[in-house]
Design an enzyme around this catalytic site. Structure first.
Site, PDB file in Angstrom:
ATOM      1  CG  HIS A 132      -2.164 -46.266 -44.381  1.00  0.00           C
ATOM      2  ND1 HIS A 132      -2.880 -47.011 -45.290  1.00  0.00           N
ATOM      3  CD2 HIS A 132      -0.858 -46.651 -44.525  1.00  0.00           C
ATOM      4  CE1 HIS A 132      -2.058 -47.798 -45.964  1.00  0.00           C
ATOM      5  NE2 HIS A 132      -0.824 -47.604 -45.511  1.00  0.00           N
ATOM      6  CE  LYS A 250       4.432 -49.893 -50.243  1.00  0.00           C
ATOM      7  NZ  LYS A 250       3.308 -48.969 -50.091  1.00  0.00           N
TER       8      LYS A 250
END
Length: 418
Positions: A132, A250
């Site tokens: 990732h 987030k």
């Protein structure tokens, strides 16, 4: 280890996510009961508050299970965790002498509402998946600068909001935020246009620490694991993250699965972390197999349409284990508490179909993902339901986490309208 047979027949099939080998911890309520602790077995839930009250389970001088969280049990420590598991296996195994008493305490899962299984003390999200990190770095900085200089030496993370953690089935509203595209003269305030998922595993700290602990001590302190979807506003993040990293991008929501799969249930599936490209410093070195072979997948269902599996990967693809993340977290002397939640960071594999976010799957929108409905997705649209699945496959049994699902609701028309 083969399937352990239970007198709860629904627990004895190879594809049942909650066999006797699992016994995950959750919190449930019914029309007739308040939220309390329960353990999943087959398609039933054992009411732990009732089991404790009737003396079938007695682990401490005070009640542990008549509350809507598992933190009290966590605080009792690993010996008590092991004693509970042994007692539950004794009560639920095929031929158990106390079956008649226990059977009266089973609640059909279909009749129960599931809640957050523990009180989240604090939440830290890591960036511990190399595939990732490499993909995202390549998208934004090019392949030659994909990984930051420190990435192969320490697990990178940031402190998030414990208040943002919600249980599976909770709707998630598209956030507003400050945005600035590359061609914009100045920033503007608008709904997120590049809303995304992140396929993660959350580790739950079960024991406190005050000062640095070793990787082995960190592993001993972990109570269990949940699936975790770290909903991410990529366009908000792109503008805000320098110089201190993610913040509001987030903070919308972090959805977790409703069942805590204990570390003990995952023991047969331990596996090594990937080969190290750079030798870690002594305090972070692996001290044995610290990851787990758990199959993971993500499905996306547009509103009113069937779901498409858009990614498949595995927990073992992480570069840093949860134990290494926790050990690193304590190096400054930072105290850790029962109920602290550590997000793994997005778990992606080396192949395209193993990418755990739409940012990667669509390569930042340049390669839209094709859905079975005929639609495509670069990022999430209103009405989309995202569901994470996780399963460890044993000899004739499956260790499951329950679904980790959330539906995207449209942004508010005007968040400041009073």
């Amino acid at each position: 280890m083969p399937l352990m047979k239970s007198w709860v027949e629904s627990a004895n099939t190879a594809d049942c996510p909650f066999p006797l080998n699992n016994l995950p911890c959750g919190v449930f309520s019914t029309d007739d009961t308040d939220a309390r602790c329960g353990v999943a077995i087959g398609d039933m839930i054992l009411d732990m508050a009732e089991a404790e009250e009737k003396g079938l389970v007695s682990l401490a001088e005070v009640a542990l299970f008549d509350v809507p969280f598992w933190n009290d049990l966590m605080e009792e420590g690993p010996e008590t965790w092991a004693a509970l598991r042994a007692r539950l296996i004794e009560l639920l195994s095929e031929g158990a002498s106390e079956r008649d008493q226990v059977e009266k305490l089973l609640v059909p899962m279909a009749d129960a509402t599931l809640h957050l299984p523990f009180v989240v003390s604090e939440y830290t999200d890591f960036y511990a998946g190399k595939h990732h990190a490499t993909n995202v770095g390549t998208i934004f900085r090019g392949a030659e600068n994909a990984l930051p200089p420190n990435w192969l030496h320490i697990p990178i993370g940031y402190n998030g909001r414990a208040s943002s953690v919600v249980v599976s089935g909770t709707d998630v509203r598209r956030p507003w935020g400050q945005l600035k595209g590359p061609d914009d003269a100045r920033p503007h305030f608008a709904p997120c246009k590049r809303f995304d998922l992140e396929l993660e595993i959350g580790a739950i700290v079960g024991q406190p620490s005050d000062g640095p602990i070793t990787v082995q001590e960190a592993d001993d302190n972990i109570f269990g694991y949940v699936l975790l979807n770290d909903w991410s506003a990529r366009d908000i993040q792109a503008w805000e993250y320098q110089p201190l990293g993610p913040f509001q991008a987030k903070a919308t929501a972090n959805t977790i699965s409703p069942w805590i799969v204990t570390k003990a249930a995952l023991e047969p599936f331990r596996t090594d972390t990937p080969e190290r490209e750079v030798e870690l410093l002594d305090h972070l070195k692996d001290c044995g197999p610290m990851l787990y072979d758990v199959e993971l997948s993500v499905s996306l269902a547009p509103e009113g349409k069937d779901a498409t599996t858009i990614a498949r990967t595995n927990f073992k693809e992480l570069y840093y284990s949860a134990a290494q993340q926790l050990a690193h977290h304590t190096t400054s002397g930072c105290p850790m508490n029962p109920g602290d939640l550590l997000g793994s960071g997005t778990i992606s594999g080396p192949e395209k179909h193993q990418r755990g976010s739409l940012l990667e799957l669509s390569w930042s929108g340049k390669e839209p993902v094709q859905l079975d409905s005929g639609e495509t997705r670069s990022f999430l649209e209103d009405g989309d339901t995202l569901t994470l699945h996780g399963a460890a496959r044993g000899d004739g049994y499956t260790i499951g986490f329950g679904e980790c699902a959330g539906k995207v609701l449209p942004a508010l028309d005007d968040p400041y309208k009073r």
